[in-house]
Design an enzyme around this catalytic site. Structure first.
Site, PDB file in Angstrom:
ATOM      1  N   SER A  26      25.339 -42.802   0.736  1.00 54.66           N
ATOM      2  CA  SER A  26      24.186 -42.775  -0.179  1.00 54.66           C
ATOM      3  C   SER A  26      24.596 -42.528  -1.624  1.00 54.66           C
ATOM      4  O   SER A  26      23.731 -42.448  -2.495  1.00 54.66           O
ATOM      5  CB  SER A  26      23.208 -41.691   0.262  1.00 54.66           C
ATOM      6  OG  SER A  26      23.724 -40.402   0.008  1.00 54.66           O
ATOM      7  N   THR A  80      21.528 -39.760  -2.127  1.00 53.74           N
ATOM      8  CA  THR A  80      21.589 -39.123  -3.455  1.00 53.74           C
ATOM      9  C   THR A  80      22.128 -37.704  -3.350  1.00 53.74           C
ATOM     10  O   THR A  80      21.877 -37.012  -2.370  1.00 53.74           O
ATOM     11  CB  THR A  80      20.192 -39.035  -4.133  1.00 53.74           C
ATOM     12  OG1 THR A  80      19.585 -40.305  -4.149  1.00 53.74           O
ATOM     13  CG2 THR A  80      20.267 -38.479  -5.538  1.00 53.74           C
ATOM     14  N   THR A  85      23.644 -41.448  -7.318  1.00 55.47           N
ATOM     15  CA  THR A  85      23.172 -42.110  -6.092  1.00 55.47           C
ATOM     16  C   THR A  85      23.578 -43.575  -6.058  1.00 55.47           C
ATOM     17  O   THR A  85      23.835 -44.176  -7.109  1.00 55.47           O
ATOM     18  CB  THR A  85      21.627 -42.029  -6.023  1.00 55.47           C
ATOM     19  OG1 THR A  85      21.188 -42.477  -4.745  1.00 55.47           O
ATOM     20  CG2 THR A  85      20.970 -42.888  -7.083  1.00 55.47           C
ATOM     21  N   ARG A 108      17.198 -52.765  -9.068  1.00 58.84           N
ATOM     22  CA  ARG A 108      16.214 -51.674  -8.884  1.00 58.84           C
ATOM     23  C   ARG A 108      16.806 -50.330  -9.313  1.00 58.84           C
ATOM     24  O   ARG A 108      17.911 -49.973  -8.944  1.00 58.84           O
ATOM     25  CB  ARG A 108      15.798 -51.607  -7.413  1.00 58.84           C
ATOM     26  CG  ARG A 108      14.841 -50.464  -7.060  1.00 58.84           C
ATOM     27  CD  ARG A 108      15.583 -49.285  -6.470  1.00 58.84           C
ATOM     28  NE  ARG A 108      14.659 -48.258  -5.971  1.00 58.84           N
ATOM     29  CZ  ARG A 108      15.029 -47.014  -5.652  1.00 58.84           C
ATOM     30  NH1 ARG A 108      16.297 -46.641  -5.776  1.00 58.84           N
ATOM     31  NH2 ARG A 108      14.165 -46.144  -5.210  1.00 58.84           N
ATOM     32  N   GLY A 153      15.895 -46.213  -9.213  1.00 60.82           N
ATOM     33  CA  GLY A 153      14.987 -45.195  -8.699  1.00 60.82           C
ATOM     34  C   GLY A 153      14.803 -44.099  -9.727  1.00 60.82           C
ATOM     35  O   GLY A 153      14.924 -44.315 -10.938  1.00 60.82           O
ATOM     36  N   ASP A 154      14.516 -42.913  -9.234  1.00 66.89           N
ATOM     37  CA  ASP A 154      14.293 -41.779 -10.129  1.00 66.89           C
ATOM     38  C   ASP A 154      15.592 -41.155 -10.632  1.00 66.89           C
ATOM     39  O   ASP A 154      15.631 -40.552 -11.714  1.00 66.89           O
ATOM     40  CB  ASP A 154      13.457 -40.702  -9.425  1.00 66.89           C
ATOM     41  CG  ASP A 154      14.095 -40.224  -8.123  1.00 66.89           C
ATOM     42  OD1 ASP A 154      14.884 -40.985  -7.523  1.00 66.89           O
ATOM     43  OD2 ASP A 154      13.795 -39.093  -7.700  1.00 66.89           O
ATOM     44  N   THR A 179      15.878 -35.755  -4.569  1.00 63.64           N
ATOM     45  CA  THR A 179      16.316 -36.837  -3.696  1.00 63.64           C
ATOM     46  C   THR A 179      15.064 -37.337  -2.978  1.00 63.64           C
ATOM     47  O   THR A 179      14.041 -36.665  -2.963  1.00 63.64           O
ATOM     48  CB  THR A 179      17.359 -36.377  -2.662  1.00 63.64           C
ATOM     49  OG1 THR A 179      16.764 -35.369  -1.826  1.00 63.64           O
ATOM     50  CG2 THR A 179      18.603 -35.793  -3.318  1.00 63.64           C
ATOM     51  N   GLY A 180      15.175 -38.499  -2.370  1.00 66.35           N
ATOM     52  CA  GLY A 180      14.027 -39.032  -1.631  1.00 66.35           C
ATOM     53  C   GLY A 180      13.454 -40.248  -2.306  1.00 66.35           C
ATOM     54  O   GLY A 180      14.146 -40.920  -3.092  1.00 66.35           O
ATOM     55  N   GLY A 191      12.310 -42.494  -4.672  1.00 61.90           N
ATOM     56  CA  GLY A 191      12.353 -42.453  -6.128  1.00 61.90           C
ATOM     57  C   GLY A 191      11.082 -42.936  -6.791  1.00 61.90           C
ATOM     58  O   GLY A 191      10.682 -42.403  -7.835  1.00 61.90           O
TER      59      GLY A 191
HETATM   60  N1  GLY Z   1      15.948 -40.854  -5.106  1.00 65.10           N
HETATM   61  C1  GLY Z   1      16.891 -41.882  -5.088  1.00 65.10           C
HETATM   62  C2  GLY Z   1      16.338 -43.224  -5.244  1.00 65.10           C
HETATM   63  O1  GLY Z   1      15.155 -43.430  -5.033  1.00 65.10           O
HETATM   64  O2  GLY Z   1      17.086 -44.131  -5.558  1.00 65.10           O
END
Ligand code: GLY
Length: 367
Positions: free
Chosen positions: A91, A216, A234, A244, A246-247, A267-268, A270
């Site tokens: 990850s 992440t 991540t 793409r 994420g957060d 994490t999780g 995003g």
């Molecule tokens: N939290 C990591 C992502 O969504 O890429």
């Protein structure tokens, strides 16, 4: 600013990043040592770090770096480098699950609560340690965020080789995912693939059906002097659409560190965290007087109440089908981990050593 002062500042900045450039033997030694036992913290007494559940070894390395007098942000980066360089953490970093085209694109962000400076890279290809590149964006540019080809050119300019981040294991996992996507395209599954040890490992770890989790690692550090810093890195959503983000690399979403208040990361899923600026929300709640655990839970409640309110993302009781985790330390050195769903863990490192703890949660699984 005078030329001599400018030169002095440039030299100081170069010196401060020397320890995060590629192939530092001291870092490798630190990582090899990874003692993970209570030790004499000496001048570093009073530091505390919080990280995600996959960060046990990272916490040991960061803790050792803090004990040896590293700058707290460098120590956090030394910590997450353990995961970035570990091909078995699929990850993060090298060996991360690729995007839908089979290309590994990495995201990372660092934030320094002392200066309110940050550096980030998104969709960076061919570099095992994006956290180091993010640090250089912060220290060696007048910008915060570089993405894609520009981030790659910047990494190359700073001496990072272009490396293949796909491992034999992740290539097999990606092929298996791609071939299962449709039975009306040209990609066919072979009978033996599901029996391959790497594919079996993936299915056992992430579920018998191929769904798409996000891994992440985040680490926040409060130094002995009370300085607050953070790093998040991540490979992002498994098999994501190319480009793409994420957060994780977004200041305020996957990370936020503010001196005198707190530091938080996530994490999780995003997308849920991006639209609520989750980590910034947590730190705002700290500012208003909540404890770290109360602040994390309040931010998770906001995600639950405000985002993804469509059937695809809700169970029969209307609860989120996804998870988001926060990891937080406040200016007093109080830590918390919290998630939407029970069962998540987080890791704390301090003078006593490194330990894994249960995260607080909004909903208990199985109810
Ligand atoms: N939290 C990591 C992502 O969504 O890429």
């Amino acid at each position: 600013m005078s030329t001599s002062r400018r030169r002095f500042l440039k030299a100081a900045a170069a010196a401060s990043v020397a320890s995060v450039l590629p192939s530092s033997p001291f870092e490798e030694k630190l990582q090899a040592q990874s003692p993970g036992v209570a030790g004499s913290a000496g001048a570093a007494d009073g530091y505390i770090l919080v990280t995600s559940a996959n960060g046990v070894e990272a916490a040991k390395a960061a803790r050792q770096a803090l004990i040896q007098g590293y700058d707290p942000l460098d120590a956090a980066i030394v910590g997450v480098n353990v995961n970035e360089l570990d091909p078995n953490d699929v990850s993060v970093g090298y060996g991360g699950i690729p995007n839908e085209e089979g290309v590994v694109q990495l995201d990372a962000c660092v934030m320094d609560g002392r200066t309110m400076k940050a550096g980030a890279v998104g969709a960076l290809e061919g570099c095992k340690t994006p956290s180091k590149v993010a640090r250089l964006v912060m220290d060696r540019t007048d910008r915060v965020f570089l993405v894609g080809e520009g981030a790659r050119k910047f990494a190359t300019a700073h001496g990072f080789a272009v490396e293949d981040l796909l491992t034999a294991r992740t290539r097999k996992i990606w092929l298996y995912w791609k071939e299962r996507m449709s039975d009306i395209d040209d990609w066919e599954l072979s009978a033996k693939e599901a029996e391959d040890p790497d594919v079996k490992w993936f299915l056992e770890k992430y579920g018998s059906e191929i769904f798409r989790p996000q891994g992440t690692i985040h680490m926040s550090v409060r130094s002995a002097k009370g300085e607050l810093v953070g790093v998040t890195t991540t490979s992002g959503l498994f098999f994501k659409i190319s480009g793409r983000l994420g957060d994780s690399p977004v200041v305020g979403a996957g990370i936020y560190s503010e001196g005198g208040v707190g530091s938080c990361g996530s994490t999780g899923r995003g997308e849920a965290n991006l639209v609520t600026c989750g980590s910034h929300t947590v730190v705002e709640f700290l500012r208003q007087g909540k404890s770290p655990e109360e602040a994390c839970l309040a931010a998770l409640k906001r995600i639950d109440e405000k985002t993804h309110r469509v059937a695809r993302h809700r169970d029969e009781k209307g609860r989120p089908k996804f998870n988001v985790n926060f990891y937080c330390v406040d200016a007093k050195g109080r830590t918390a981990g919290a998630a939407i769903w029970s069962g998540s863990k987080y890791v704390v490192g301090d003078n006593e050593g490194v330990r894994t703890l249960e995260s607080a949660y909004l909903y208990r699984k199985g109810t």
